[in-house]
Design an enzyme around this catalytic site. Structure first.
Site, PDB file in Angstrom:
ATOM      1  CG  ASP A  40      -2.073  -0.717   1.244  1.00  0.00           C
ATOM      2  OD1 ASP A  40      -2.388  -1.211   0.164  1.00  0.00           O
ATOM      3  OD2 ASP A  40      -2.744  -0.809   2.279  1.00  0.00           O
ATOM      4  CE  LYS A  53      -8.753  -0.343  -1.425  1.00  0.00           C
ATOM      5  NZ  LYS A  53      -8.099  -1.195  -0.435  1.00  0.00           N
ATOM      6  CG  MET A 106      -8.526   7.881   6.837  1.00  0.00           C
ATOM      7  SD  MET A 106      -9.454   6.439   6.316  1.00  0.00           S
ATOM      8  CE  MET A 106      -9.762   5.657   7.885  1.00  0.00           C
TER       9      MET A 106
HETATM   10  N1  SAH Z   1      -3.844   1.055   9.259  1.00  0.00           N
HETATM   11  C1  SAH Z   1      -3.369   2.418   9.399  1.00  0.00           C
HETATM   12  C2  SAH Z   1      -4.455   3.437   9.160  1.00  0.00           C
HETATM   13  C3  SAH Z   1      -4.982   3.421   7.739  1.00  0.00           C
HETATM   14  S1  SAH Z   1      -6.175   4.669   7.436  1.00  0.00           S
HETATM   15  C4  SAH Z   1      -2.731   2.574  10.779  1.00  0.00           C
HETATM   16  O1  SAH Z   1      -2.930   1.760  11.677  1.00  0.00           O
HETATM   17  O2  SAH Z   1      -1.983   3.549  10.953  1.00  0.00           O
HETATM   18  C5  SAH Z   1      -5.172   5.937   6.749  1.00  0.00           C
HETATM   19  C6  SAH Z   1      -5.021   7.077   7.738  1.00  0.00           C
HETATM   20  O3  SAH Z   1      -4.038   6.763   8.684  1.00  0.00           O
HETATM   21  C7  SAH Z   1      -4.568   8.385   7.123  1.00  0.00           C
HETATM   22  O4  SAH Z   1      -5.631   9.092   6.526  1.00  0.00           O
HETATM   23  C8  SAH Z   1      -4.026   9.086   8.329  1.00  0.00           C
HETATM   24  O5  SAH Z   1      -5.067   9.617   9.129  1.00  0.00           O
HETATM   25  C9  SAH Z   1      -3.394   7.940   9.099  1.00  0.00           C
HETATM   26  N2  SAH Z   1      -1.952   7.795   8.806  1.00  0.00           N
HETATM   27  C10 SAH Z   1      -1.356   6.725   8.293  1.00  0.00           C
HETATM   28  N3  SAH Z   1      -0.023   6.923   8.205  1.00  0.00           N
HETATM   29  C11 SAH Z   1       0.205   8.159   8.703  1.00  0.00           C
HETATM   30  C12 SAH Z   1       1.375   8.948   8.899  1.00  0.00           C
HETATM   31  N4  SAH Z   1       2.583   8.500   8.572  1.00  0.00           N
HETATM   32  N5  SAH Z   1       1.229  10.185   9.423  1.00  0.00           N
HETATM   33  C13 SAH Z   1       0.022  10.652   9.782  1.00  0.00           C
HETATM   34  N6  SAH Z   1      -1.116   9.953   9.614  1.00  0.00           N
HETATM   35  C14 SAH Z   1      -1.024   8.718   9.095  1.00  0.00           C
END
Ligand code: SAH
Length: 359
Positions: free
Chosen positions: A143, A163, A278
């Site tokens: 991803d 995505k 998100m």
């Molecule tokens: N499975 C992921 C979340 C996926 S949803 C987890 O546990 O982190 C995607 C959201 O995760 C993004 O819209 C943002 O809100 C957050 N996100 C993921 N990586 C990030 C990062 N490096 N910095 C800030 N927000 C992040």
């Protein structure tokens, strides 16, 4: 051919990456992680690379290499072999480094799927079990928010199923089918995701699809950005005397959207820290809903964008002003917002390079 092996310090250097296909993902993110100023010369790139370009983290020319590209590069990295590029680099007196790309591997015996939560993007926050799974993989299905730089230099086939919000995407059904099909062909498949696969990662659906197809599936939990993002931004989610808990919520739909099932009133009254994922586009509406439900507008709130990546940015403000501060400072997805008294603490344990933008 006799070659000479060396390690290159590419920090701040202009690197031109030439190649095609999913191999560009690992190379591009590996070079970015090493601090290179990266330009990619390729007519087409995987979705993850296009996303990095649209976020301004690299330049994608949209065309094959040309002599002017070589003249402005300190180093050229190629994932495909091209004698003309070789000759042109010699003429331009710029170093060309070839990187091998893995070809699909098959094994005898049963394949399997390992769902690896890769952490928020810094390969240092990938777990040891996750790294071991990558090293044993025949194919990695990744991803865009996964720590894809951990793939640089690994002899593994990469399939990019990113995505991209409002951009290219692969359907979840197609991803499930790909995992099952590759495992059935005998391959060790790693499904590499950002954060933890079971936190807004659709990992549960993938595990169910594998189980339904009688494919062995193993889960390696990851460091979720919901917890790591605030920590990297200097914010503890709980703190003695300030917060006895936290709620993690997806803000991908606004509170007044019929698709939203989140009770923002209950969250506003919970007295605990609120973590929003998100929720960049919906931030004004969410903060307004919390205020309408009685959360004081002076409540501290902060947003951490690109947590754990060289491009990390943090803004701190209050529930009343955070949305405009985020916008004024140009912060975009991926970002985590923290609402609660803990966001008002002095930044704790933040690395010097993770620079803070004053509110
Ligand atoms: N499975 C992921 C979340 C996926 S949803 C987890 O546990 O982190 C995607 C959201 O995760 C993004 O819209 C943002 O809100 C957050 N996100 C993921 N990586 C990030 C990062 N490096 N910095 C800030 N927000 C992040």
């Amino acid at each position: 051919m006799t070659t000479y092996t060396a390690e290159l310090d590419v920090e701040g250097r202009r690197v031109l990456l030439v190649g095609e296909g999913a191999s560009l993902v690992g190379e591009a993110t590996g070079l970015l992680a090493a601090g290179a100023r990266l330009t990619i010369a390729a007519p087409a790139v995987p979705a993850t690379v296009e996303d990095l370009a649209s976020r301004g983290l690299l330049i994608w020319t949209g065309a094959g290499w040309g002599i002017p590209d070589l003249d402005t590069a300190d180093l050229v990295v190629a994932t495909t072999s091209d004698p003309a590029l070789d000759a042109a680099c010699r003429t331009a007196r710029v170093w060309l480094v070839h990187r091998r790309t893995a070809s699909p591997r098959r094994r005898n015996g049963a394949g399997r799927v390992t769902l690896v939560g890769g952490g928020p993007g810094d390969p240092g926050l990938l777990t040891v079990a996750g790294r071991d799974a990558l090293a044993a993989a025949d194919v990695v299905v990744c991803d865009r928010l996964a720590p894809v730089s951990a793939l640089a230099g690994l002899d593994v086939e990469v399939v990019d199923v990113a995505k991209v919000p409002r951009g290219r995407s692969t359907s979840q059904e197609a991803i499930n089918a790909l995992l099952v099909e590759r495992a059935r062909s005998g391959q060790h498949v790693v499904r590499l995701k950002g954060g933890d696969g079971y936190v807004f990662g659709r990992g549960g659906e993938e595990a169910i699809a594998c189980a339904a197809a009688s494919v062995e599936v193993v889960v390696v939990p990851g460091v979720s950005s919901a917890i790591a993002g605030p920590a990297l931004g200097g914010i503890p989610l709980t703190h003695r005397g300030l917060s006895q808990g936290f709620s993690v919520v997806s803000g991908h739909v606004a509170p007044d959207d019929p698709a939203s099932t989140v009770d923002y009133g209950a969250l506003a009254r919970s007295g605990t820290t609120l973590v929003l994922l998100m929720a960049v586009a919906t931030l004004p509406a969410i903060l307004e809903a919390l205020r309408d439900a009685g959360l004081p507008p002076t409540t501290p709130a902060a947003t951490v964008a690109d947590a754990g990546l060289p491009s990390q940015r943090v803004v701190r403000s209050t529930v009343a002003h955070l949305a405009e501060t985020v916008q004024a400072n140009g912060l975009g997805a991926p970002a985590i917002t923290v609402v609660g008294e803990v966001a008002g603490l002095e930044p704790l344990g933040v690395r010097p390079q993770a620079h803070e933008t004053p509110a």
